[in-house]
Motif scaffolding. Structure first.
Motif, PDB file in Angstrom:
ATOM      1  N   ALA A 186       0.847  -1.190   0.000  1.00  0.00           N
ATOM      2  CA  ALA A 186       0.000   0.000   0.000  1.00  0.00           C
ATOM      3  C   ALA A 186       0.875   1.230   0.000  1.00  0.00           C
ATOM      4  CB  ALA A 186      -0.933  -0.003   1.216  1.00  0.00           C
ATOM      5  N   LYS A 187       0.291   2.383  -0.350  1.00  0.00           N
ATOM      6  CA  LYS A 187       1.026   3.646  -0.385  1.00  0.00           C
ATOM      7  C   LYS A 187       0.290   4.660   0.478  1.00  0.00           C
ATOM      8  CE  LYS A 187       3.137   3.026  -4.894  1.00  0.00           C
ATOM      9  NZ  LYS A 187       3.415   3.636  -6.186  1.00  0.00           N
ATOM     10  N   GLY A 188       1.055   5.636   1.009  1.00  0.00           N
ATOM     11  CA  GLY A 188       0.419   6.694   1.775  1.00  0.00           C
ATOM     12  C   GLY A 188       1.434   7.487   2.559  1.00  0.00           C
ATOM     13  N   ASP A 189       1.022   8.658   3.082  1.00  0.00           N
ATOM     14  CA  ASP A 189       1.926   9.505   3.827  1.00  0.00           C
ATOM     15  C   ASP A 189       1.491   9.703   5.273  1.00  0.00           C
ATOM     16  OD1 ASP A 189      -0.319  10.902   3.204  1.00  0.00           O
ATOM     17  OD2 ASP A 189       0.717  12.820   3.002  1.00  0.00           O
ATOM     18  N   LEU A 190       0.440   9.007   5.694  1.00  0.00           N
ATOM     19  CA  LEU A 190      -0.075   9.244   7.029  1.00  0.00           C
ATOM     20  C   LEU A 190       0.899   8.754   8.087  1.00  0.00           C
ATOM     21  CD1 LEU A 190      -3.842   8.309   6.506  1.00  0.00           C
ATOM     22  CD2 LEU A 190      -2.763  10.573   6.486  1.00  0.00           C
ATOM     23  N   GLN A 191       1.685   7.722   7.779  1.00  0.00           N
ATOM     24  CA  GLN A 191       2.630   7.175   8.726  1.00  0.00           C
ATOM     25  C   GLN A 191       4.075   7.423   8.290  1.00  0.00           C
ATOM     26  OE1 GLN A 191       0.884   3.096   8.695  1.00  0.00           O
ATOM     27  NE2 GLN A 191       0.888   3.330  10.913  1.00  0.00           N
ATOM     28  N   VAL A 192       4.317   8.397   7.417  1.00  0.00           N
ATOM     29  CA  VAL A 192       5.645   8.628   6.864  1.00  0.00           C
ATOM     30  C   VAL A 192       6.078  10.073   7.163  1.00  0.00           C
ATOM     31  CG1 VAL A 192       7.045   8.690   4.768  1.00  0.00           C
ATOM     32  CG2 VAL A 192       5.296   6.944   5.055  1.00  0.00           C
ATOM     33  N   ILE A 193       7.327  10.223   7.542  1.00  0.00           N
ATOM     34  CA  ILE A 193       7.908  11.543   7.826  1.00  0.00           C
ATOM     35  C   ILE A 193       9.097  11.747   6.898  1.00  0.00           C
ATOM     36  CG2 ILE A 193       9.045  12.991   9.549  1.00  0.00           C
ATOM     37  CD1 ILE A 193       7.617  11.392  11.702  1.00  0.00           C
ATOM     38  N   MET A 194       9.173  12.900   6.286  1.00  0.00           N
ATOM     39  CA  MET A 194      10.350  13.269   5.490  1.00  0.00           C
ATOM     40  C   MET A 194      10.967  14.508   6.114  1.00  0.00           C
ATOM     41  SD  MET A 194      10.910  13.704   1.386  1.00  0.00           S
ATOM     42  CE  MET A 194       9.773  15.049   1.136  1.00  0.00           C
ATOM     43  N   ARG A 195      12.277  14.483   6.335  1.00  0.00           N
ATOM     44  CA  ARG A 195      12.933  15.606   6.999  1.00  0.00           C
ATOM     45  C   ARG A 195      14.336  15.793   6.456  1.00  0.00           C
ATOM     46  NH1 ARG A 195      12.378  12.441  12.696  1.00  0.00           N
ATOM     47  NH2 ARG A 195      13.486  10.550  12.121  1.00  0.00           N
ATOM     48  N   LEU A 196      14.883  16.983   6.768  1.00  0.00           N
ATOM     49  CA  LEU A 196      16.201  17.391   6.268  1.00  0.00           C
ATOM     50  C   LEU A 196      17.218  17.250   7.388  1.00  0.00           C
ATOM     51  CD1 LEU A 196      17.756  18.637   3.864  1.00  0.00           C
ATOM     52  CD2 LEU A 196      17.241  20.886   4.818  1.00  0.00           C
ATOM     53  N   ALA A 197      18.286  16.461   7.146  1.00  0.00           N
ATOM     54  CA  ALA A 197      19.331  16.246   8.139  1.00  0.00           C
ATOM     55  C   ALA A 197      20.383  17.337   8.030  1.00  0.00           C
ATOM     56  CB  ALA A 197      19.975  14.870   7.955  1.00  0.00           C
ATOM     57  N   SER A 198      21.095  17.577   9.167  1.00  0.00           N
ATOM     58  CA  SER A 198      22.145  18.595   9.185  1.00  0.00           C
ATOM     59  C   SER A 198      23.381  18.142   8.425  1.00  0.00           C
ATOM     60  CB  SER A 198      22.515  18.939  10.633  1.00  0.00           C
ATOM     61  OG  SER A 198      21.410  19.442  11.319  1.00  0.00           O
ATOM     62  N   ASP A 199      23.675  16.838   8.442  1.00  0.00           N
ATOM     63  CA  ASP A 199      24.838  16.325   7.733  1.00  0.00           C
ATOM     64  C   ASP A 199      24.577  14.855   7.420  1.00  0.00           C
ATOM     65  OD1 ASP A 199      26.492  16.603  10.887  1.00  0.00           O
ATOM     66  OD2 ASP A 199      25.400  14.881  10.128  1.00  0.00           O
ATOM     67  N   ASP A 200      25.625  14.203   6.869  1.00  0.00           N
ATOM     68  CA  ASP A 200      25.430  12.830   6.427  1.00  0.00           C
ATOM     69  C   ASP A 200      25.462  11.818   7.570  1.00  0.00           C
ATOM     70  OD1 ASP A 200      28.814  12.228   5.144  1.00  0.00           O
ATOM     71  OD2 ASP A 200      28.078  12.979   7.045  1.00  0.00           O
ATOM     72  N   SER A 201      25.603  12.267   8.818  1.00  0.00           N
ATOM     73  CA  SER A 201      25.491  11.328   9.931  1.00  0.00           C
ATOM     74  C   SER A 201      24.038  11.022  10.268  1.00  0.00           C
ATOM     75  CB  SER A 201      26.192  11.902  11.170  1.00  0.00           C
ATOM     76  OG  SER A 201      25.521  13.061  11.625  1.00  0.00           O
ATOM     77  N   PHE A 202      23.102  11.847   9.779  1.00  0.00           N
ATOM     78  CA  PHE A 202      21.670  11.668  10.002  1.00  0.00           C
ATOM     79  C   PHE A 202      21.369  11.496  11.490  1.00  0.00           C
ATOM     80  CE2 PHE A 202      20.127  11.441   5.695  1.00  0.00           C
ATOM     81  CZ  PHE A 202      21.237  11.056   4.959  1.00  0.00           C
ATOM     82  N   THR A 203      22.007  12.327  12.311  1.00  0.00           N
ATOM     83  CA  THR A 203      21.734  12.301  13.754  1.00  0.00           C
ATOM     84  C   THR A 203      21.022  13.557  14.231  1.00  0.00           C
ATOM     85  OG1 THR A 203      23.945  13.207  14.174  1.00  0.00           O
ATOM     86  CG2 THR A 203      23.697  10.800  14.232  1.00  0.00           C
ATOM     87  N   LYS A 204      21.145  14.657  13.471  1.00  0.00           N
ATOM     88  CA  LYS A 204      20.484  15.907  13.831  1.00  0.00           C
ATOM     89  C   LYS A 204      19.655  16.366  12.631  1.00  0.00           C
ATOM     90  CE  LYS A 204      24.046  17.459  17.091  1.00  0.00           C
ATOM     91  NZ  LYS A 204      24.993  18.543  17.424  1.00  0.00           N
ATOM     92  N   PHE A 205      18.445  16.871  12.909  1.00  0.00           N
ATOM     93  CA  PHE A 205      17.523  17.246  11.851  1.00  0.00           C
ATOM     94  C   PHE A 205      16.970  18.637  12.112  1.00  0.00           C
ATOM     95  CE2 PHE A 205      17.549  12.662  12.222  1.00  0.00           C
ATOM     96  CZ  PHE A 205      17.656  12.231  10.893  1.00  0.00           C
ATOM     97  N   HIS A 206      16.639  19.324  11.031  1.00  0.00           N
ATOM     98  CA  HIS A 206      16.021  20.642  11.141  1.00  0.00           C
ATOM     99  C   HIS A 206      14.578  20.485  11.611  1.00  0.00           C
ATOM    100  CE1 HIS A 206      19.362  22.839   9.375  1.00  0.00           C
ATOM    101  NE2 HIS A 206      19.449  21.897   8.454  1.00  0.00           N
ATOM    102  N   ARG A 207      14.178  21.388  12.503  1.00  0.00           N
ATOM    103  CA  ARG A 207      12.819  21.366  13.025  1.00  0.00           C
ATOM    104  C   ARG A 207      11.895  22.154  12.107  1.00  0.00           C
ATOM    105  NH1 ARG A 207      14.376  23.994  18.565  1.00  0.00           N
ATOM    106  NH2 ARG A 207      15.390  25.291  17.006  1.00  0.00           N
TER     107      ARG A 207
END
Length: 984
Positions: free
Chosen positions: A805-826
């Motif tokens: 199935a497809k959908g965005d209700l349970q999916v989050i897309m966000r922008l990371a600060s760097d390639d470590s993907f440990t910190k994200f923009h709010r």
């Protein structure tokens, strides 16, 4: 934001990045950063170097820090940091601004010292030529008596300027210093001037003629010396005129002539003395003589092994027909320093013969200090200074590199050297003759050690397992700046390194030295990678580019870094089933890889391992669990699937039913308890849940399923609520009843009788936290045989099976600060500024705890508005693959489990370069929005769009949606933005 421009050695202008902080002014870092790029422009120490700055932020944001202090008979003014600008020192006198030149400084009692990174210190004699000395006269009936010289006010004008692009910064400092405890004679020795202030022979200047004749030797005759003719008016006030004697009452003694002994006598008028660079003046109580240490009439003399500069004079006073004279002598050290590798020894004569003429001499006080400031014994001990007095010398010892001085860097032939500079002060007070006349002697000295080679050390702190190069380079003095780093053929500034994801820091130790730290991830494209058998060799060749300030002498340091990383293969868990057992196998990975096995929520202990028959053969671990054991082990969860009664089966004897069981397992790290693999094994087992006996007795076994975790089996009943289980525990309930009791119903069929009952919770106990529990028990009796069947309602099925199935209700897309993907923009950070060509890192997360579900990226694109259906768009991902027409294709990042990522299949990560839409030939768009279509997939049904990221090669550029297999629902999308584009 602004730019500043510097010129290279060929005269070409180069733009450098604006170092003004976005969150406010940081004057120290701003000025010091600017000074890294400034050129030394002027050899005049009364000016300082500057640079071309195209914004007026510096003058508005960073006013000059100024502090004035009264230190005995001198005033100290500290200013800075200048940050690469010019500094002009002037005085305000009689409503005029008089610049202080090098000549005027020695003549009037000014001395300027510069320190690394733009700090300056100005020392001013209280009796300088331009000091305002307020004199109050009283009258005792016989003569006018002045109050002693007690307060001196000097007004300075400091101008900080560049090249005219930025408005000048002008500061006026008027400070008044009180000095009521004058000695009969005061002597100041400074690297820029020598000064003697005397009031001995004329009893501080105001006496009757009779007393002057009685106390002094007979007046000496002298011939009239012609005054030089005036050279005409001057546009600016003549500083020598300003340095003349103060206006005195007509009955006071006036300076008529000065005789210099070098050692021959050389008489001259006051005007002539001023013309030769001397300062000669008298205040109400004192005579002041001042000159340069290199004055033409000074001579050198060895005093107790210490070379000293001597300036000896006799000043002749006249009042009408009476004349008198005062001898004034200055003796200042020019040497007496012994330097070893770790200690400075400064020797001063205890008995300075040129200054002492009496037989009786008594040393009253000795004080030591730095930069004109006295230090007490406690502070000297803390800095490890020492002061010793013997019969011949006063010896000051200072460790090289001690607090109070500073290290200066220099580079010769790409070799790094340092020298240490400190400005010690020595104060002496002695008395001679029976009348107890005292002399206060102050030396403001400067000592610099010879250049010493220092070899910076590169220390490799790299731990291959962290996948990060980590090195430190040092030590360096604080005036060394790291400007850039060369990687292969790419030169990156420090700011560019940090923006790329490197970590460049400047570390300062308590001893005052600095080191530079660099961290570079193994995954950066600048790191060379060589694959070998079971290992990967990572190599990084770089050159540190440093500069000494303010000379900007270059220093290059080359480094070659290698790190070998063994291929880490984690253990892997698999499993299977037969008719009554779970079989689990754990295959070992990399040797010495420590791990723990978790069954459900319990760790596999030696006791459980023995119970499950665990065996180990060096490469595998194998153990088995019987389904019968699951009723006692909380680490196994039961679920079931419905068995439907087929029409043709109604004629057969049905003796068995099935139970579907699931065993949840995981592998985790022992130290952090972080799980790096989760595994679930589901199997169906044949189980007899109901029995039908010829005598009409029916039995049923009710099982607690995962769909009702809070169920208490003992509360289950048949259709008649009074009929409960004959036995039960926390997992099972066992019922025994007859076909004619407990609400059993009967139905006549063509060739059999059907007896049916139902096990469930009474309505009074059914709560919202409990799933519906319904177990139907049926028995068929025909003329010759008996059949049994258990039927389970479909709505109680809880096996986690997800159709594609497809959908965005349970999916989050966000922008990371760097390639470590440990910190994200709010969300409140948007719009987020990004430079063109800068890498951006995007993460898509499925917010689910079901390990059987995974997420795949179907397509991603960018628009210049938040309308995802906009016609103007650029595709980044098409049909799960990077757009082949994109010159800078997206790069997918692998996802590994960690403390945040429990199920890597729930995440997708990729990077892309920042770009802008061309609105026309000259203009670019100001912002971007990103959109993605995602697919939620069942891990057990990996087909079609769920077959893996970029699994359909050849359809990457068509821009058409793939056909949807059976069970896939409509497409939906997730978006974020805007991202602001920084165009320059």
């Amino acid at each position: 934001m602004g730019l500043f421009i510097v010129k290279d050695q060929l005269g070409l202008e180069k733009k450098m990045p604006d170092i003004m902080s976005d969150d406010g002014c940081n004057c120290t870092s701003t000025r010091e950063t600017i000074s890294k790029y400034a050129h030394l422009l002027s050899p005049n120490r009364w000016q300082y170097w500057s640079l071309l700055w195209t914004s007026d932020q510096l003058s508005m944001c960073c006013p000059l820090g100024i502090q004035a202090e009264c230190l005995g008979n001198v005033m100290r003014v500290s200013a800075g940091p200048l940050g690469g600008n010019f500094l002009e020192v002037a005085v305000r006198y009689n409503n005029s601004i008089i610049p202080i030149t090098t000549r005027l400084a020695s003549q009037c009692g000014f001395s300027l010292r510069t320190h690394p990174l733009g700090r300056v210190e100005l020392f001013v004699s209280l009796q300088n030529c331009f000091a305002h000395n307020v004199v109050m006269l009283t009258f005792d009936g016989l003569t006018h008596l002045p109050s002693e010289d007690k307060e001196f006010t000097t007004t300075l004008s400091l101008r900080v300027y560049g090249n005219g692009v930025v408005a000048d910064e002008l500061y006026h400092i008027a400070d008044t210093c009180q000095y009521p405890t004058w000695a009969s004679r005061e002597i100041i020795c400074d690297p820029d001037f020598m000064e003697a202030s005397d009031c001995r022979r004329l009893q501080c200047g105001w006496v009757s003629v009779r007393r002057a004749l009685r106390d002094d030797s007979p007046p000496i005759p002298f011939s009239a010396l012609p005054e030089p003719r005036s050279q005409g008016p001057s546009k600016l006030p003549d500083p020598r005129r300003a340095a003349k004697a103060m206006d005195m009452p007509s009955h006071a003694f006036q300076i008529k002539a000065v005789v210099f002994f070098s050692p021959d006598e050389r008489p001259m008028t006051v005007t002539q003395a001023l013309g030769r660079g001397y300062g000669v003046t008298n205040s109400p109580t004192r005579l002041v003589l001042r000159g340069s240490p290199t004055a033409p009439d000074a001579y050198y003399q060895d005093v107790a092994g210490v070379p000293m500069t001597i300036l000896k004079t006799s000043t002749i006073f006249e009042k009408k027909w009476i004349a008198s004279q005062i001898y004034a002598t200055v003796a200042c050290p020019t040497g007496g320093v012994s330097i070893t590798d770790d200690m400075i020894s400064w020797f001063m004569p205890r008995h300075i013969d040129p200054l002492i003429s009496a037989d009786k001499y008594k040393l009253l006080e000795v004080h030591m200090g730095v930069d004109g400031q006295r230090l007490d014994a406690e502070e000297m001990a803390a800095r490890k200074y020492s002061l010793n007095i013997n019969d011949v010398h006063i010896v000051t010892k200072i460790p090289v590199g001690a607090v109070g001085g500073y290290l200066k860097s220099t580079v010769k032939n790409n070799e790094y050297y340092t020298w240490y500079t400190i400005a010690p002060m020595l104060e002496m007070l002695w008395a001679e003759d029976e009348n107890g006349e005292e002399t206060r002697y102050k030396v403001l000295f400067s000592i610099t050690t010879p250049p010493v080679p220092m070899r910076p050390q590169l220390i490799d702190h790299t731990i291959p397992g962290e996948r990060l190069f980590k090195v430190t380079l040092g030590p360096f003095a604080t005036d060394m700046a790291l400007v850039n780093i060369t990687f292969s053929s790419v030169v990156l500034s420090v700011a560019e390194c940090n923006a790329r994801g490197f970590n460049v820091q400047e570390l300062v130790s308590q001893s005052g030295f600095k080191t530079f730290m660099l961290q570079v991830p193994f995954m950066d494209p600048l790191v060379m990678k060589t694959e070998e058998q079971m290992t990967t060799l990572y190599s990084l060749h770089l050159i540190f580019g440093l500069r000494s300030l303010p000379e900007l002498s270059p220093l290059a340091y080359a480094a070659y870094l290698d790190a070998t990383l063994a291929h880490i293969v984690p253990p892997f868990m698999t499993g299977s089933c037969d008719h009554q057992n779970f079989y689990v196998m754990v295959k070992y990975g990399t040797p010495d890889f420590n791990f723990q096995i978790v069954l459900g929520n319990r760790m596999l202990t030696p006791t459980l391992a023995e119970q499950y028959g665990l065996t180990e053969n060096g490469t595998h671990i194998v153990f088995a669990t019987q389904v019968q054991c699951l009723r006692f082990e909380p680490n196994a969860f039961l679920s079931y699937g419905a068995i439907k009664l087929l029409p043709l089966m109604a004629l057969k004897v049905i003796e068995d039913s099935h139970i579907k069981s699931r065993l949840d397992m995981a592998l985790r790290y022992p130290r952090s308890s972080e799980r790096f693999q989760a595994f679930s094994l589901s199997c169906s087992f044949i189980s007899t849940l109901a029995e039908c006996y010829p005598n009409g007795t029916m039995t049923a076994l009710a099982v607690k399923f995962a769909s009702a975790p809070h169920l208490n089996p003992s509360q289950l009943t048949l259709n008649d609520p009074t009929c409960g289980p004959v036995s039960s525990d926390d997992r099972f309930a066992y019922f025994v009843f007859s076909v004619n009791s407990c609400g059993t119903t009967r139905k006549f069929l063509s060739n059999a009788l059907l007896y049916e009952n139902e096990i469930s919770l009474p309505e009074s106990l059914t709560g919202i936290d409990d799933a519906d529990y319904e177990l139907k028990v049926k028995c068929y009796y025909d003329f010759n045989t008996t059949h049994s069947l258990t039927f389970i309602a479909a709505q109680a099925n809880n096996e986690p099976y997800a159709e594609p199935a497809k959908g965005d209700l349970q999916v989050i897309m966000r922008l990371a600060s760097d390639d470590s993907f440990t910190k994200f923009h709010r969300p409140e950070d948007y719009p987020i500024p990004k430079n063109l060509k800068e890498l951006i890192y995007i993460e898509v997360e499925l917010t689910s705890t079901n390990p059987q579900v995974s997420v795949e990226l179907e397509s991603c694109w960018a628009t210049q508005t938040n309308d995802r259906t906009a016609q103007l768009r650029w595709n980044l991902i098409i049909n799960g693959c990077p757009n082949q027409l994109d010159p800078n294709k997206v790069v997918f990042h692998p996802v590994y489990p960690d403390s945040r990522v429990l199920f890597p299949s729930h995440y997708k990560r990729f990077e892309s370069e920042m770009f802008a839409f061309a609105l026309d030939q000259d203009n670019l768009s100001d912002q971007l929005f990103l959109h993605c279509d995602v697919v939620l997939c069942d891990a057990n049904n990996m087909s079609g769009p769920c077959s893996g990221q970029c699994s359909s090669q050849g359809n990457e550029v068509k821009g058409q949606r793939r056909s949807v297999p059976n069970g896939v629902h409509s497409f939906k999308d997730v978006s974020f933005g805007p991202i602001s584009i920084i165009k320059s």
